[in-house]
Scaffold this active site. Sequence first.
Site, short mmCIF file in Angstrom:
data_model
loop_
_atom_site.label_atom_id
_atom_site.label_comp_id
_atom_site.label_asym_id
_atom_site.label_seq_id
_atom_site.Cartn_x
_atom_site.Cartn_y
_atom_site.Cartn_z
CB SER A 139 -16.08 11.01 -18.63
OG SER A 139 -17.35 10.42 -18.50
CE1 TYR A 152 -13.82 9.07 -13.18
CE2 TYR A 152 -15.99 9.50 -14.13
CZ TYR A 152 -14.69 9.04 -14.26
OH TYR A 152 -14.26 8.55 -15.47
#
Length: 257
Positions: A139, A152
Amino acid sequence: MRLQGNTVLVTGGASGIGRCIVQELLARDNTVLVCGRDPSKLQALQRELPQVKTLAADLSSPEEVERLAGVLLKEHPALNGVIHSAAIQYNSLLTDEDYAPQRIDEEVRTNLVAPMLLTRLLLPTLLRQGAAFLVHITSGLALVPKTRSAVYCGTKGGLHIFSQSLRHQLRGTSVRVVELLPPVVDTPMTQGRAEGAKLPPEQVARELMRGLERDEEEIHVGKVKLLAWLQRLAPGMAARVMSRMAFIPPLLLLAGG
Ligand SMILES: NC(=O)c1ccc[n+]([C@@H]2O[C@H](COP(=O)([O-])OP(=O)(O)OC[C@H]3O[C@@H](n4cnc5c(N)ncnc54)[C@H](OP(=O)(O)O)[C@@H]3O)[C@@H](O)[C@H]2O)c1
């Protein structure tokens, strides 16, 4: 990388970005295996795309990862591609009073331990193939974290560094390590967030195919290109932008979900 005639496992391939990647791979005449946790979603995928072979496994359990690897090694010896898309994200703050501590273990096992362990278990088979690839979906948050979802962000940052180290280890072998870094994408993971600022998952899947065809090692999608540039040239500014992101919704475009 030749994108026809491969045998590819897509974890989390019944939903979101993974599902769009499955469709791109099928359109290019690859054999596609999909792993997911929810049997009803796998059955629905199987009805829609009967060419796909589905395998149910809860990747948050290392025992289940080992069982899945055993099935793959036995039944799919031609396996030469693994796309690690399965992940979860709790969009919360560790300071939230109702934050359940067991979420940390679940998120780290699913997002970080599972791809590392599955990669290790499948490597002997991948190394035997003439050409093979691993895709780690991280990401923009692996480069610069946001304020929410600290665990995360930590798992994606960990997977980013793991990808780089593994790439060094596998240099000179038949196995390529590729990292895909999307911005915020419109999938069940980001439901109810960043409305109007999300990329369609189909575009992310197309950019992955293009990056694989061009032998790119790190595929920065959409605004992650800008974030990576900002982080290199002005890391302090990138950190400030991302830490304030929750208060400046348009900046969500820069990050990852
Ligand atoms: N959406 C974004 O904005 C964004 C941005 C950057 C990066 N990413 C990354 O892109 C990847 C795909 O995300 P997405 O947005 O497409 O998410 P998604 O639609 O929520 O799909 C996630 C998939 O992971 C599977 N999964 C979750 N936990 C699992 C477990 N314990 N065992 C097996 N499968 C499990 C889910 O299967 P079940 O439904 O069966 O549980 C689902 O198929 C993830 O790695 C995510 O971190 C997403």
